[in-house]
Each structure stands twice: as structure tokens, then as C-alpha cells.
Motif scaffolding. Sequence first.
Motif, PDB file in Angstrom:
ATOM      1  N   ALA A 124       1.172   6.784  10.595  1.00 15.59           N
ATOM      2  CA  ALA A 124       2.184   6.438   9.601  1.00 15.59           C
ATOM      3  C   ALA A 124       1.971   7.138   8.266  1.00 15.59           C
ATOM      4  O   ALA A 124       2.952   7.480   7.586  1.00 15.59           O
ATOM      5  CB  ALA A 124       2.197   4.925   9.385  1.00 15.59           C
ATOM      6  N   GLU A 125       0.730   7.378   7.874  1.00 16.36           N
ATOM      7  CA  GLU A 125       0.447   7.906   6.532  1.00 16.36           C
ATOM      8  C   GLU A 125       1.147   9.241   6.244  1.00 16.36           C
ATOM      9  O   GLU A 125       1.760   9.397   5.178  1.00 16.36           O
ATOM     10  CB  GLU A 125      -1.064   8.030   6.328  1.00 16.36           C
ATOM     11  CG  GLU A 125      -1.786   6.701   6.168  1.00 16.36           C
ATOM     12  CD  GLU A 125      -1.324   5.911   4.948  1.00 16.36           C
ATOM     13  OE1 GLU A 125      -0.733   6.505   4.017  1.00 16.36           O
ATOM     14  OE2 GLU A 125      -1.555   4.697   4.914  1.00 16.36           O
ATOM     15  N   PRO A 126       1.087  10.233   7.147  1.00 11.23           N
ATOM     16  CA  PRO A 126       1.796  11.493   6.839  1.00 11.23           C
ATOM     17  C   PRO A 126       3.313  11.317   6.780  1.00 11.23           C
ATOM     18  O   PRO A 126       3.987  12.047   6.047  1.00 11.23           O
ATOM     19  CB  PRO A 126       1.388  12.434   7.987  1.00 11.23           C
ATOM     20  CG  PRO A 126       0.876  11.547   9.067  1.00 11.23           C
ATOM     21  CD  PRO A 126       0.303  10.349   8.391  1.00 11.23           C
ATOM     22  N   ILE A 127       3.844  10.347   7.521  1.00 10.65           N
ATOM     23  CA  ILE A 127       5.288  10.074   7.450  1.00 10.65           C
ATOM     24  C   ILE A 127       5.628   9.484   6.092  1.00 10.65           C
ATOM     25  O   ILE A 127       6.637   9.851   5.475  1.00 10.65           O
ATOM     26  CB  ILE A 127       5.708   9.119   8.589  1.00 10.65           C
ATOM     27  CG1 ILE A 127       5.381   9.729   9.940  1.00 10.65           C
ATOM     28  CG2 ILE A 127       7.213   8.814   8.498  1.00 10.65           C
ATOM     29  CD1 ILE A 127       5.636   8.790  11.118  1.00 10.65           C
ATOM     30  N   PHE A 128       4.783   8.577   5.599  1.00 12.47           N
ATOM     31  CA  PHE A 128       4.983   8.013   4.264  1.00 12.47           C
ATOM     32  C   PHE A 128       4.972   9.120   3.210  1.00 12.47           C
ATOM     33  O   PHE A 128       5.824   9.144   2.307  1.00 12.47           O
ATOM     34  CB  PHE A 128       3.891   6.987   3.935  1.00 12.47           C
ATOM     35  CG  PHE A 128       3.945   5.732   4.738  1.00 12.47           C
ATOM     36  CD1 PHE A 128       5.144   5.250   5.236  1.00 12.47           C
ATOM     37  CD2 PHE A 128       2.790   5.006   5.006  1.00 12.47           C
ATOM     38  CE1 PHE A 128       5.201   4.079   5.967  1.00 12.47           C
ATOM     39  CE2 PHE A 128       2.836   3.830   5.739  1.00 12.47           C
ATOM     40  CZ  PHE A 128       4.044   3.370   6.225  1.00 12.47           C
ATOM     41  N   ASP A 129       4.016  10.044   3.336  1.00  8.78           N
ATOM     42  CA  ASP A 129       3.902  11.130   2.357  1.00  8.78           C
ATOM     43  C   ASP A 129       5.165  12.000   2.373  1.00  8.78           C
ATOM     44  O   ASP A 129       5.683  12.379   1.303  1.00  8.78           O
ATOM     45  CB  ASP A 129       2.668  11.990   2.651  1.00  8.78           C
ATOM     46  CG  ASP A 129       1.365  11.244   2.391  1.00  8.78           C
ATOM     47  OD1 ASP A 129       1.399  10.234   1.662  1.00  8.78           O
ATOM     48  OD2 ASP A 129       0.322  11.667   2.929  1.00  8.78           O
TER      49      ASP A 129
END
Length: 286
Positions: A124-129
Motif C-alpha cells: 500500500a505504501e507506494p500507492i499512497f505515495d
Amino acid sequence: MLPEQLQRIIGYFLEEATEHIQIIEQGLQGLENTVPASHRMHQLIRASHSIKGGAAMLGFSSIQRIAHRLEDYLKLLRECPIAIDSRLQSLLTQVFDILAALVSKVSKGFGLNNEDASQMISLAEPIFDELDAYLRVLIPTRLSVRANTDEHIHVFSGYCTSLEEFSSAIASRVGLLGGTITRHEQEGEGIRLCIDIYLPPYSRIENIRQAVELSGAAIGTVQTHRDFSLLASGDYPVYQSAIERPAICAGCRYYYGRSDGGYRLNCTIHPRGPEKEEDCRDREPE
């Protein structure tokens, strides 16, 4: 084996979360139609909030975190005039897919192990970024242009989508009117742009507004003042006019018809509404 009482509580959570997941999924599938419908956006935000709260109660921190971020993104779509495109919809759907997968893992084992939770968070983190960066591009800059003449102060409020292009264009057009820019200030990391202009006596408000709009702004309100003592105090309103939405228009996928501070934003291409429905490529049904 989980205690019977905890199993029942997780069961209640899963029953409600499944319903909320379905609501969010349906809303995201037709996101461009969901965003203008305030009651549908409220349903999506409430569904994300409920999943977040239930997950927090049970200690499912990964679900809580994903649901919280999704809720924040949905609130942003509700509050800001953002054009929904395929990339934005795809990124939000990816966040939702991770949330749905986490809830599914809980349903299969009545729990969630740390390894699965960490793996999903790392996805999820790279999608949030990427979402955060793309939203910074899509969210328009809130704009305030204060045009001073010897007789009046005209304050134009609205939005511009490209900060650099607007700043360059307004400087050129103000120069054509025989005026100068006396203040050009950006506040809050691009959230607001404030420009003060000094213009020759008897400059017409129509010409000033045209210069602002042709520079790339969508104007929502125009305020006119005659008491310069108010300028120092910041207490501007003396005369104020909100732009009404022409009945001929059925809506716009961008700013037209949206609200800013209780006022409707107007269309710079068709300020009085398109003469024919097919003439406006941005028209969308109610």
C-alpha cells in the motif's frame, strides 16, 4: 482457538465490514458519478470510517491504517473540485483492493497474522505515495486577486489549475491594462495564491475580470469595495455578488457549479451557459 466471545465480536465486524466493502466498491466503480452525489460520497466515507473504527477496536492496525487513508482520500474528493480521471480511479481502487484483501484474510482465519499485515502495508505504501503526488497535481490552487484602482477595490476569488502558467499570464495581461502587480504571494505550499494589482483610474471591472479569467482562473465570487480604510483591517465586504448557475447548464466535470465558501463557481468558457448543449465538451448530466 479464539475465545468464543472474541469470535462473536470478529463475526460482527466481518458482517458489517462486508457490507461496507460492497458500498465502497460500487461507489468507486462509477467514481465520476459518485463524487457529485453528496449522499453517495457520505455513504462511502461512512463505510470507510466504520471499517476503521471496527478494526481499531479489534487491534487490526493494518486494516485501520488502510481504511483511514481511504477515508481521507474520499473526504478530499468531496471537498475539493477535482476532475476524476482513469489514473485517479485506478489508484483509489488499488487501495480499496488491499483493504478488501485484508478483510478477506480475517474472514478466513478469524484473525490476521503480522506477516500478512506487513506484506499488505508494504504494497500500500507506494500507492499512497503515488496518490499523494498525483493529487497535488490535480488539486487546483485557491486564488485571490485584489485589483486596486483610485475608486474601487475589486476582489476576485476562485481557482487556477496551473500556478506557473497563471502567474505568467496575469502579469502580461495586467501590463496590457496599464497596471502593475504589487504583491504576488503563495501561501500554504501552493494551496492559495494571493495577488494584488494596481490599475489606472476608471479601469472597468469587466476588463479586469476578463484579464483574470483569460489567464486561466475560474472565478467564483467578485467583491467590490469603495472604502479604502477597510483594506488595512481586512474587513472587505461592502458589495458582494455571487455568480448564479445558468439554468441551461446541466453540470460540469470541472469547477462549474461547485461551491467555494458557499458560492457557486462559474464557467470561464460559457459564463452564461452554452448556447447549445453539444457546444460544451465538459458538460455532464446531473
